[in-house]
Design a protein around this motif. Structure first.
Motif, short mmCIF file in Angstrom:
data_model
loop_
_atom_site.label_atom_id
_atom_site.label_comp_id
_atom_site.label_asym_id
_atom_site.label_seq_id
_atom_site.Cartn_x
_atom_site.Cartn_y
_atom_site.Cartn_z
N ARG B 25 -9.81 -5.28 5.33
CA ARG B 25 -8.44 -4.73 5.72
C ARG B 25 -8.56 -6.50 6.96
O ARG B 25 -8.97 -6.57 7.64
CB ARG B 25 -8.78 -3.93 6.47
CG ARG B 25 -7.55 -3.53 7.61
CD ARG B 25 -7.23 -1.56 8.12
NE ARG B 25 -6.44 -1.92 6.76
CZ ARG B 25 -6.59 -0.20 7.33
NH1 ARG B 25 -6.80 1.25 7.90
NH2 ARG B 25 -7.20 0.86 5.88
N LYS B 29 -1.41 -9.47 9.22
CA LYS B 29 -0.90 -9.26 7.06
C LYS B 29 -0.53 -10.45 6.88
O LYS B 29 -0.45 -11.76 6.94
CB LYS B 29 0.62 -9.31 7.69
CG LYS B 29 1.34 -8.50 6.75
CD LYS B 29 2.41 -8.03 6.60
CE LYS B 29 3.71 -7.23 5.62
NZ LYS B 29 3.92 -7.52 4.72
N LYS B 32 0.84 -11.53 -0.60
CA LYS B 32 -0.26 -10.54 -1.65
C LYS B 32 -0.70 -11.37 -2.84
O LYS B 32 -0.22 -12.50 -3.19
CB LYS B 32 0.73 -9.81 -2.24
CG LYS B 32 -0.05 -9.00 -3.69
CD LYS B 32 1.27 -7.77 -4.18
CE LYS B 32 0.73 -7.06 -5.45
NZ LYS B 32 1.36 -6.81 -6.34
N TRP B 60 -5.95 -5.78 -5.41
CA TRP B 60 -5.59 -5.78 -4.31
C TRP B 60 -5.06 -4.25 -3.96
O TRP B 60 -4.24 -3.84 -4.83
CB TRP B 60 -4.16 -7.13 -4.15
CG TRP B 60 -3.71 -5.80 -3.40
CD1 TRP B 60 -1.63 -5.72 -3.59
CD2 TRP B 60 -3.04 -7.17 -2.16
NE1 TRP B 60 -0.83 -6.25 -2.21
CE2 TRP B 60 -1.98 -6.81 -0.91
CE3 TRP B 60 -3.59 -7.48 -1.51
CZ2 TRP B 60 -1.63 -7.29 -0.24
CZ3 TRP B 60 -3.31 -8.14 -0.27
CH2 TRP B 60 -2.52 -7.98 0.81
N LEU B 61 -5.01 -3.94 -2.92
CA LEU B 61 -4.77 -2.31 -2.71
C LEU B 61 -3.73 -2.01 -1.46
O LEU B 61 -3.78 -1.50 -0.25
CB LEU B 61 -6.17 -2.03 -2.05
CG LEU B 61 -7.61 -1.55 -2.79
CD1 LEU B 61 -8.98 -1.26 -1.63
CD2 LEU B 61 -7.31 -0.99 -4.03
N GLY B 62 -2.51 -3.04 -1.57
CA GLY B 62 -0.90 -2.60 -0.96
C GLY B 62 -1.71 -3.35 0.54
O GLY B 62 -1.08 -2.98 1.65
N GLY B 63 -2.40 -4.43 1.21
CA GLY B 63 -3.18 -4.74 2.72
C GLY B 63 -4.38 -4.65 2.38
O GLY B 63 -5.34 -5.75 2.68
N PHE B 65 -7.96 -4.93 1.09
CA PHE B 65 -8.54 -5.90 -0.78
C PHE B 65 -9.44 -5.58 -0.94
O PHE B 65 -10.57 -5.56 -0.28
CB PHE B 65 -7.19 -7.53 -1.13
CG PHE B 65 -8.05 -7.79 -0.16
CD1 PHE B 65 -9.41 -9.30 -0.49
CD2 PHE B 65 -7.67 -8.42 1.49
CE1 PHE B 65 -9.94 -9.97 0.65
CE2 PHE B 65 -8.17 -8.96 2.20
CZ PHE B 65 -9.42 -10.70 1.76
N SER B 125 -2.69 -5.58 -12.97
CA SER B 125 -1.74 -6.46 -12.76
C SER B 125 -0.80 -6.70 -14.16
O SER B 125 0.63 -5.71 -13.97
CB SER B 125 -1.29 -7.83 -12.47
OG SER B 125 -1.75 -8.72 -12.68
#
Lengths: 308, 264
Positions: B25, B29, B32, B60-63, B65, B125
């Motif tokens: 984590r 930020k 992506k 990638w888990l939306g934040g 990874f 993807s």
């Protein structure tokens, strides 16, 4: 904050004035651009760019690097884009910053060294030249530029006559007495010496029984070489009157201060850039905080300040 | 834009004797990452190992990874002991990533061993485009990600060197069979070119063979390469490869290169 402003970190290398003593080491900072998104190039004492030659060079085949305990061996072989491409493509970017640009360069003959120095001296935006006579990864025979005092003297004298820029000679640690080489460079007209270049080393893959580098040998850098480098700076500082730029495994401000106390007027950060792209900037901040903590108002007061 | 940042470890799961999946984590930020891009990661703050190591994006888990890694040396054998809450310094995302092809072409994915690490990211993807995946490994226990792939609706064709799972042999031979069938049954060789894009990652001999195969079938192929690298940002020139357009840096112009560009 008020106290911080009174700190004087300015140093001089020949006629070159630096706002602080921390520069980047040639070959570890590309042409500056590569690191400009990680740190503010205006904060650096100087930017030393990747070693250049008159014509572009291919360098050595891979594998070119291998990590060793607290260090790395490299045999890049001075791959570079050549002086003309540098002037056209890279220098305009560097001119935007309020930081002196030092161009590291080399040749394969005394004539080439002189030609390169001459060419670089006709360009604005280059404040000093650093002559590389000490790369351990060139073809056999090349090393005499940095290891045979007679040849060193001749090549430095020739370059001295070819340039009016501040001339720094980068010395090889792969000699018996580096202080003798520093004196030779001083006598031949160098404004400063920088040391150390990498120490020749070798690593073997015991399973394949092959050298880990395609070039067989490479140059060792990183914290592993630091005590050797500090000792060499100290020896040279007793031997010459010109300024010394110290380098070899500087990772932190404490490391940089060791070199300064050993007699270096400035330092260069090399391998640490790879580990932490903000290393040079962090080291400058660390030096300032050491100075304010110790009540040292002028960095010059501690240059060569070791009680030995 | 790539950044220097720190991440905290969320999970560090052992998958096989030598393979681990770490979930990170970022503490700030980050952009992506694209499949095929990578991160330089310090496994420790000490001096040995000194340099950061490159790891390609696995998921990638939306934040958060994930990175999939094999314990092969000093750094990865330290990394495997990192526990939730530990903080690691990293740089990224770096490199170019896999280029997306035209939406009408079929997608062939080829992974050898740990090459599945970035190939899975790409598979995920493009899963809606029903990619075909060819997955080779030494033996059954090194065939990774099968369950996750199934949940994406992808059933890979598997080969192993010892035949312990799937067909015994090389994954590239299976690919040749597939392409030959395609060419002879429905299309002349020259037409396969527009029908598929190939994306591959794996050991060097496999990638060399991929260059040969894509040339033979006149397919557009992309290979994700790996080399020893020190900086990851294009400065040290450690990771260069020889291409038809001169030396290129795996970290900067790569790690993904058109298959026909690499001079093996």
């Amino acid at each position: 904050m008020a106290k911080k402003k009174t700190l004087n970190t300015k140093v001089s290398i020949g006629r070159l004035k630096l706002k602080n003593p921390v520069m980047t080491a040639a070959g570890t900072f590309g042409y500056g651009e590569e690191y400009s998104k990680f740190l503010n190039l205006n904060n650096l004492g100087a930017i030393v760019v990747k070693g250049l030659s008159l014509l572009p060079k291919q360098g050595n085949p891979p594998t070119r690097i291998v990590e060793t305990p607290a260090g790395m061996l490299n045999a890049i072989g001075l791959q570079n884009i050549g002086i003309e491409n540098f002037i056209k493509e890279k220098l305009p970017f560097l001119r935007q910053f309020n930081t002196p640009v030092i161009v590291n360069f080399f040749g394969d003959s005394i004539k080439e060294y002189a030609k390169a120095a001459e060419r670089l001296s006709r360009v604005s935006g280059i404040q000093a030249l650093e002559m590389n006579i000490s790369c351990p990864n060139r073809q056999a025979g090349w090393s005499i530029f940095g290891t045979d005092p007679k040849v060193t003297s001749k090549v430095v004298k020739t370059v001295r006559n070819a340039t009016d820029r501040t001339l720094i000679v980068k010395l090889s640690p792969n000699v018996t007495d580096i202080s003798l080489m520093a004196r030779v460079a001083e006598d031949a007209g160098a404004d400063a010496v920088s040391l150390i270049n990498t120490i020749t080393g070798m690593a073997i893959d015991i399973r394949t029984r092959k050298p880990k580098l395609a070039n067989i040998t490479g140059g060792l850098s990183g914290p592993a070489v630091r005590p050797v480098a500090v000792r060499m700076v100290w020896e040279c500082s007793k031997a010459v009157n010109i300024p010394i730029i110290g380098m070899g495994g500087i990772i932190s401000a404490e490391d940089a201060l060791e070199f300064i106390m050993a007699g270096a007027s400035a330092v260069a950060v090399g391998t640490a850039n790879f580990v932490n792209p903000r290393a040079a900037q962090d080291i400058i901040a660390g030096i300032r905080s050491f100075m304010s903590g110790q009540g040292i108002h002028n960095i010059k007061k501690i240059i060569g300040g070791v009680n030995a | 834009m790539s950044k220097l940042f720190r991440s905290s470890v969320r999970e560090n799961r052992k998958l096989t004797t030598d393979h681990y999946l770490i979930t990170l984590r970022p503490l700030k930020k980050i952009r992506k990452p694209k499949p095929g891009q990578f991160f330089m990661l310090s496994v420790d703050s000490g001096l040995d190992p000194l340099l950061k190591r490159p790891f390609s994006l696995h998921r990638w888990l939306g934040g958060d990874f994930q990175l999939l890694y094999e314990t092969v040396g000093k750094a990865t054998n330290i990394l495997k002991y990192k526990a939730p809450g530990n903080v690691l310094e990293m740089i990224g995302p770096l490199g170019n990533g896999f280029p997306a092809g035209p939406s009408k072409t079929g997608i062939l994915l080829v992974a050898g061993g740990l090459g599945i690490a970035p190939v899975f990211a790409l598979a995920e993807s493009v899963s809606s485009r029903r990619p075909l995946l060819f997955l080779g490994a030494k033996s059954r226990k090194e065939v990774l990600c099968i369950e996750k792939l199934r949940s994406l609706g992808i059933r890979p064709t598997v080969t192993t060197d010892d035949g312990s799972l799937g067909k015994k042999g090389l994954i590239t031979d299976i690919l040749i069979d597939f392409l030959s069938r395609q060419s002879s049954t429905c299309l002349p060789v020259g037409k396969v070119v527009n029908r598929y894009r190939v994306y591959a990652c794996g050991p060097k001999p496999m990638l060399r063979e991929m260059s040969r195969i894509t040339k033979k079938f006149r397919l557009k192929g992309y290979l994700a390469l790996e080399e020893n690298m020190a900086c990851g940002v294009g400065a040290c020139l450690s990771c260069v490869v020889n291409t038809t357009d001169g030396l290129k840096r795996v970290c900067k112009e790569g790690p993904v290169f058109p298959a026909e560009e690499i001079i093996w």
